[in-house]
Design a protein around this motif. Structure first.
Motif, PDB file in Angstrom:
ATOM      1  N   VAL A  51      23.643  39.468   0.343  1.00 34.58           N
ATOM      2  CA  VAL A  51      24.818  40.326   0.191  1.00 34.58           C
ATOM      3  C   VAL A  51      26.066  39.476  -0.046  1.00 34.58           C
ATOM      4  N   ALA A  52      26.196  38.381   0.678  1.00 35.60           N
ATOM      5  CA  ALA A  52      27.361  37.503   0.497  1.00 35.60           C
ATOM      6  C   ALA A  52      27.347  36.849  -0.881  1.00 35.60           C
ATOM      7  N   ILE A  54      25.911  38.115  -3.631  1.00 34.62           N
ATOM      8  CA  ILE A  54      26.147  39.139  -4.659  1.00 34.62           C
ATOM      9  C   ILE A  54      27.609  39.580  -4.656  1.00 34.62           C
ATOM     10  N   SER A  55      28.225  39.698  -3.474  1.00 33.21           N
ATOM     11  CA  SER A  55      29.621  40.135  -3.415  1.00 33.21           C
ATOM     12  C   SER A  55      30.570  39.084  -3.974  1.00 33.21           C
ATOM     13  N   ASP A  56      30.184  37.821  -3.931  1.00 35.50           N
ATOM     14  CA  ASP A  56      30.948  36.717  -4.512  1.00 35.50           C
ATOM     15  C   ASP A  56      32.350  36.586  -3.886  1.00 35.50           C
ATOM     16  N   LYS A  57      32.493  36.952  -2.613  1.00 34.59           N
ATOM     17  CA  LYS A  57      33.761  36.780  -1.918  1.00 34.59           C
ATOM     18  C   LYS A  57      33.825  35.431  -1.218  1.00 34.59           C
TER      19      LYS A  57
END
Length: 106
Positions: A51-52, A54-57
């Motif tokens: 998730v981290a 894919i979110s690319d934050k």
């Protein structure tokens, strides 16, 4: 003694086995079964990691380093096992490409 004609010694027979000590150690299982909490913990860490990513934050390097740190903190892998990956040539190549990509991006 045994029905096996090729090797008359059982791997579990450490008294009469002429195997070197290191081979006897390799024949004996270290961890017979992983614990249930380790499997659940690993699955949760992997889902959070994906998730981290894919979110690319958060940067990919921080996500990967954080997940390895979480595995080492839970003692699923040892510290030498966690650090041993950085000695691989492929990992060093990817790390150098991250530096080049950051330099080109600025």
């Amino acid at each position: 003694m045994y029905d096996n004609n090729l090797h008359p010694y059982s791997p579990l027979d450490t008294i009469t086995c002429p195997c070197p000590t290191t081979l006897q150690r390799l024949l004996q299982p270290e961890n017979p079964q992983p614990k249930l909490w380790e499997m659940i913990y690993s699955s949760v860490v992997l889902v959070i990691m994906f998730v981290a990513l894919i979110s690319d934050k958060i940067g990919a390097d921080m996500v990967m380093l954080g997940s390895v740190t979480l595995f080492m903190a839970a003692k699923i892998i040892t510290v030498p096992e966690g650090v041993a990956g950085f000695a691989n040539d492929g990992v060093l190549t990817v790390l150098s490409l991250f530096v080049v990509a950051a330099g080109i991006g600025t």
